[in-house]
Design a protein around this motif. Structure first.
Motif, PDB file in Angstrom:
ATOM      1  N   GLU A 159       0.838  -1.190   0.000  1.00 36.72           N
ATOM      2  CA  GLU A 159       0.000   0.000   0.000  1.00 36.72           C
ATOM      3  C   GLU A 159       0.878   1.247   0.000  1.00 36.72           C
ATOM      4  O   GLU A 159       1.952   1.245   0.600  1.00 36.72           O
ATOM      5  CB  GLU A 159      -0.910   0.046   1.225  1.00 36.72           C
ATOM      6  N   SER A 160       0.398   2.283  -0.671  1.00 40.96           N
ATOM      7  CA  SER A 160       1.117   3.554  -0.671  1.00 40.96           C
ATOM      8  C   SER A 160       0.110   4.692  -0.759  1.00 40.96           C
ATOM      9  O   SER A 160      -0.778   4.688  -1.625  1.00 40.96           O
ATOM     10  CB  SER A 160       2.092   3.621  -1.851  1.00 40.96           C
ATOM     11  N   VAL A 161       0.226   5.643   0.170  1.00 41.85           N
ATOM     12  CA  VAL A 161      -0.601   6.845   0.165  1.00 41.85           C
ATOM     13  C   VAL A 161       0.328   8.038  -0.026  1.00 41.85           C
ATOM     14  O   VAL A 161       1.316   8.188   0.711  1.00 41.85           O
ATOM     15  CB  VAL A 161      -1.387   6.996   1.476  1.00 41.85           C
ATOM     16  N   GLY A 162       0.034   8.860  -1.024  1.00 41.63           N
ATOM     17  CA  GLY A 162       0.925   9.963  -1.347  1.00 41.63           C
ATOM     18  C   GLY A 162       0.212  11.291  -1.492  1.00 41.63           C
ATOM     19  O   GLY A 162      -0.975  11.351  -1.834  1.00 41.63           O
ATOM     20  N   PHE A 163       0.955  12.357  -1.227  1.00 38.88           N
ATOM     21  CA  PHE A 163       0.456  13.717  -1.365  1.00 38.88           C
ATOM     22  C   PHE A 163       1.540  14.551  -2.023  1.00 38.88           C
ATOM     23  O   PHE A 163       2.706  14.477  -1.633  1.00 38.88           O
ATOM     24  CB  PHE A 163       0.111  14.301   0.004  1.00 38.88           C
ATOM     25  N   ASN A 164       1.152  15.333  -3.029  1.00 43.22           N
ATOM     26  CA  ASN A 164       2.110  16.170  -3.737  1.00 43.22           C
ATOM     27  C   ASN A 164       1.459  17.503  -4.066  1.00 43.22           C
ATOM     28  O   ASN A 164       0.303  17.556  -4.513  1.00 43.22           O
ATOM     29  CB  ASN A 164       2.571  15.478  -5.022  1.00 43.22           C
ATOM     30  N   VAL A 165       2.209  18.581  -3.850  1.00 45.28           N
ATOM     31  CA  VAL A 165       1.735  19.898  -4.247  1.00 45.28           C
ATOM     32  C   VAL A 165       2.854  20.603  -4.999  1.00 45.28           C
ATOM     33  O   VAL A 165       4.015  20.565  -4.579  1.00 45.28           O
ATOM     34  CB  VAL A 165       1.277  20.731  -3.031  1.00 45.28           C
TER      35      VAL A 165
END
Length: 948
Positions: free
Chosen positions: A371-377
């Motif tokens: 599993e992988s949860v990512g956030f990018n801005v």
């Protein structure tokens, strides 16, 4: 607008490239009104164009693979696609590519990232497997479907902004994003897999998946979801010997001794004799299920801000049932005759008497959840200044529910066998003489009663059980802040990243639970007729049986009973890394020739903690000719150890390129890189690996290990001589310092009383008065047990260099094209077969070549690919013999694929993997030391694809 493969497509592509180049030089070739809004190039040739553009425009040596269309990657397995790249070779398991070697550096030397993020890996090693059998950092590509992959980039030279660990290469897998597409896209795939090897199971299994992407709120919100499911059944016939031991001649003071048994001068005059530890034939039935899914949401609340949230998951399950027929144990006095050796003092043929031929059943079950949860801005503060932040929390867990991943059940066949063994061919030839065997006694030539059939079920006896559970969890939390600034033609990039890498392993192991040799007349109802093998060598039939039925009725102890008295073995490793990096890119001219310089550096500090529980055994036990164990006392209390260390690295990187003439690029790259130690090497305890007649081994970790470090040099020349066509040659050189090697010493190990363990093997009696073996355990008066203890340390320097040659050629507008590449790798870390000491070697070092030919038109495309890999060193320890090498023979696989567009929205595809049914063969130190051969068959896939 989607433009299919045609002359028009090529004309538009060339015009677009010309316009882009003209824009860079501020001399527009076309007005804005003349530019096309969007061109999506599809097909094989479009995929090659995009990959070639990445190679040409990147700083340093970079190769790439691009999807032929949305959700259509060149191969169903990512590893199978990666092997087409120059310098990349793959390892296969169960007929599927799983791990990669780049420029002679094996899986642990290569970093795999997903959209630039370091990915965890967890996979419980199989008991009695030909694999390396250790938990490593190596990523398993078989767990990831290719439908959601838009491209793969392989960075072969160092870059300051890449995560550390990719000494061979950093492989970045890129997945689809909704802002990559205009409007709504719907993709659906369905396929049937026909594996011709299947003996038990379904010979046709399903594969299906889909992708949905859409834009909302006037393009300010994008949503994407995709999933894929694949099921595959397969079977393998194999023959193996599990290891070759170097026995001293007639040395009664050594646990490794060989008695020639006759007056053969070539045997009696030999300083030692290499003999196989086992001789086994096996049937293995596999069932594999893989589920992948991805969900992505993108937001552009204002024109200069883009926010991405994503979730990626995969479930991978593989179950195996394996049946073996074979024999084990140490040949004693008067047990061998007709001994013939090769010039390497390796057994060429021998007649051997045995107590029995055993039958074994394994149930191996592997479950891995990722599993992988990512956030990018990304925030464009100005036209020249961009700030980006990326964070992800990813995990990989094997046996997440505490499931048993290994079960072994062993039954012994009728006693009194004489076998003729011949190793002079491609494998091992086994002929069984049922007339009776020599008794292990002083009466030369005395025989036991005749046996009608060595696989007669009336003569079987349940012998013992082995159960094991290894649960592994690997978590990676990573945060990265980047600033990009375009300052007067100079692109500056700087950033900081923090990575918390943690892996925990919890293993429960019963050891071999010996149940005696009680007669079992009722076993016959569960034992099947011996299955004949379509196998190249070994026993020509294998005994199979109803595992659950026989276990429930004849093996008195069940799973919970055995595991309840086995204290778990815990091992953990944690690495916290903080890195600062910067990079500068600038374009300029030298004597009127376009040039580019990229230079940067990375400083990184890492804190390492290794922790483990160690349970000291109470005594050693020998239970049969072939089995033994270290036994823990009831209620044994494990001792906890934790060791901390740290290290820092400074890693510069420089790339320079110049265009000496139009469409020619010359490159020079220098950089330093590291590869972190194998996870098992950080264990702060000593563990007994194997204890049985003739074998006593242990291993010890070292949390103070420093990473491998390498100085890397690349010289490359590329000629882009036509649209979609190029030639390239690259020379690479790596000097590896702090190379981790194994030091092996003969040593004693402590018992739970703080005194050396004692060795009961000298009192073991294979055949007692009642005909049964007499099990013995350590007691006062026994000598101290001497183990071969392997320990790791940073002690060596090694060099690797080689050439990569590649050509890609499109034959005008005929629709035909080809790719070819060849890699030559040399190193002073190659294994020296005449050196019997432990060596610091590179695993996976080999030459390789690829040849791909294809044809496509507006509706139809087909491709045939040949991939060859030379002989290579797979492991420096054999399954049952520490310190002996495992080589794979050279291997050539041919794959074929074709697709036809029925309409603009529907296409049908057909694929054949391993068209010629190439088998895999393993050998030991010398070519005449056969280890393993499996029987592989072609695999066919028929698919239907919808695209809206």
């Amino acid at each position: 607008m989607v433009i299919r493969n045609s002359y028009l497509k090529r004309t538009i592509l060339a015009s677009s490239i010309t316009a882009a180049l003209a824009g860079i030089t501020s001399v527009p070739a076309y007005s804005q009104s003349e530019m096309l809004e969007e061109v999506v190039v599809t097909g094989i040739r479009g995929s090659l164009d995009r990959a070639m553009d990445i190679k040409r425009d990147s700083a340093g040596v970079v190769d790439a693979i691009s999807a032929e269309d949305i959700g259509k990657f060149p191969d169903a397995n990512l590893a199978e696609s990666l092997q087409r790249i120059t310098g990349v070779s793959i390892d296969r398991q169960n007929g599927e590519g799983n791990q990669i070697t780049v420029r002679g550096l094996g899986p642990n030397f290569n970093m795999v990232t997903l959209n630039g993020r370091q990915m965890p890996a967890a996979s419980s090693p199989e008991q009695e497997s030909i694999s390396s059998g250790t938990q490593s950092r190596a990523f398993n590509f078989a767990q990831i479907a290719s439908e959601s992959v838009s491209g793969v980039e392989v960075y072969k030279t160092a870059r300051a902004d890449l995560p550390t660990g990719g000494m061979g290469a950093t492989v970045n897998i890129k997945t689809a994003r909704p802002f990559d597409y205009d409007g709504t896209k719907v993709i659906a795939n369905v396929a049937a897999i026909h594996d011709t090897s299947v003996v038990e199971g379904d010979d046709v299994t399903p594969e299906f998946g889909g992708l949905f992407s859409t834009l909302l709120a006037d393009g300010k919100v994008g949503l994407l979801a995709n999933f894929s499911f694949s099921e595959r059944h397969s079977s393998e016939y194999s023959t193996h010997t599990d290891g070759w031991t170097r026995d001293l001649r007639d040395d009664t003071d050594s646990p490794y001794a060989f008695w020639c048994g006759d007056a053969s001068s070539e045997c009696n005059d030999a300083p030692w004799v290499y003999r196989p530890v086992t001789n086994i034939s096996e049937i293995q039935h596999n069932q594999r299920e893989r589920l992948n899914a991805q969900f992505v949401a993108q937001f552009a609340p204002v024109d200069n801000v883009e926010i991405t949230l994503d979730y990626v998951m995969s479930d991978f399950e593989r179950s195996q049932q394996r049946w073996q027929t074979g024999f084990f144990g140490v040949p004693g006095p008067d047990s061998v005759t007709n001994t013939r050796l090769t010039q390497n003092f390796t057994l060429d043929s021998v007649t051997r008497s045995l107590s029995a031929v055993d039958s074994l059943a394994y149930i191996n079950e592997l479950k891995v959840e990722n599993e992988s949860v990512g956030f990018n801005v990304q925030w464009d503060l100005t036209d020249t200044l961009t700030l980006s932040f990326d964070a992800h929390s990813s995990s990989a867990e094997s046996q997440p529910g505490g499931e048993l991943n290994d079960r072994l059940y062993l039954i012994q066949g009728p006693v009194g066998q004489v076998v003729d063994l011949d190793y002079s061919g491609n494998g091992v030839s086994v002929e069984v003489d049922d007339s009776g065997s020599f008794r292990n006694s002083d009466v030369e030539g005395e025989r036991l009663p005749n046996i009608d059939n060595f696989q007669d079920p009336d003569g079987f006896s349940p012998l013992g059980t082995y159960l094991r559970n290894i649960a592994i969890e690997n978590n990676v939390d990573q945060y990265q802040l980047d600033i990009d600034w375009d300052f007067d033609g100079i692109q500056l990039n700087a950033g900081v990243s923090y990575t918390d890498y943690e892996v925990n392993t919890l293993a429960t192991d019963t050891g071999f639970f010996f149940q005696g040799l009680a007669p079992c007349p009722s076993c016959a109802e569960f034992i099947n007729e011996p299955r004949n093998l379509d196998a190249p060598s070994g026993f020509q039939s294998v005994t199979t049986w109803n595992i659950q039925g026989l276990v429930q009725s004849q093996f008195p102890t069940q799973d919970s009973d055995l595991l309840a008295g086995s204290p778990p073995d815990f091992f953990g490793a944690n690495e916290e890394s903080l890195a600062f990096y910067f990079n500068m890119n600038t374009d300029f001219e030298i004597a009127g020739l376009p040039a580019r310089l990229s230079a940067g550096a990375r400083y990184e500090t890492t804190d390492v903690t290794g922790s483990a529980f160690e349970t000291f055994p109470s005594y050693l036990l020998i239970s049969s000719d072939t089995e033994g164990s270290a036994v823990n006392a009831d209620g044994a209390t494990p001792v906890f150890y934790e060791v901390e260390s740290d290290y820092s690295v400074f890693l510069p990187a420089v790339d320079f390129q110049i265009e000496p003439m139009e469409d020619h690029v010359a490159r020079f790259s220098y950089g330093q890189s590291i590869a972190r130690p194998d996870l098992n090497g950080l264990r702060p305890t000593t563990n007994i690996s194997d204890f049985r007649p003739g074998v006593a081994t242990a291993s010890s970790g070292n949390p103070d290990l420093k990473p491998y470090s390498s100085d890397n040099f690349d010289l490359a020349y590329e000629w882009y001589y036509n649209d979609s066509s190029y030639l390239s040659i690259t020379y690479f050189y790596k000097q590896v310092d702090d190379y981790i090697t194994t030091s092996t010493e003969l040593d004693t190990l402590l018992s739970d009383q703080g005194t050396p363990l004692l060795d009961p093997r000298g009192r073991y009696v294979p055949v007692g008065p009642d005909g049964d073996a007499i099990a013995v355990q350590s007691e006062p008066g026994d000598p101290e047990a001497i183990f071969e203890v392997s320990r790791l340390l940073n002690a060596e320097e090694r060099e690797v260099d080689g050439f990569e040659l590649a050509v890609q050629h499109i034959f005008g507008e005929s629709g035909f094209g080809m790719q070819a590449n060849y890699t030559i790798v040399e190193s002073d870390a190659e294994y020296d077969v005449d050196n019997f000491e432990f060596q610091a070697v590179l695993l996976g070092l080999s030459d390789s070549w690829n040849l791909v030919g294809f044809y496509e038109n507006e509706r139809f495309s087909t491709r045939i690919a040949a991939n060859w890999r030379d002989e290579f060193l797979f492991a420096d320890n054999q399954l049952r013999r520490t310190g002996e090498p495992v080589y794979f023979d050279e291997y050539l696989q041919i794959d074929l694929s074709a697709s036809y567009d029925i309409t603009d929205n529907f296409a049908v595809s057909f694929e054949v993997l391993n068209l010629t049914g190439e088998d895999q063969v393993q050998r030991g130190r010398y070519s005449d030391q056969f280890l393993y051969e499996n029987n592989q068959e072609p695999r066919y896939t028929l698919g239907l694809r919808a695209n809206f």
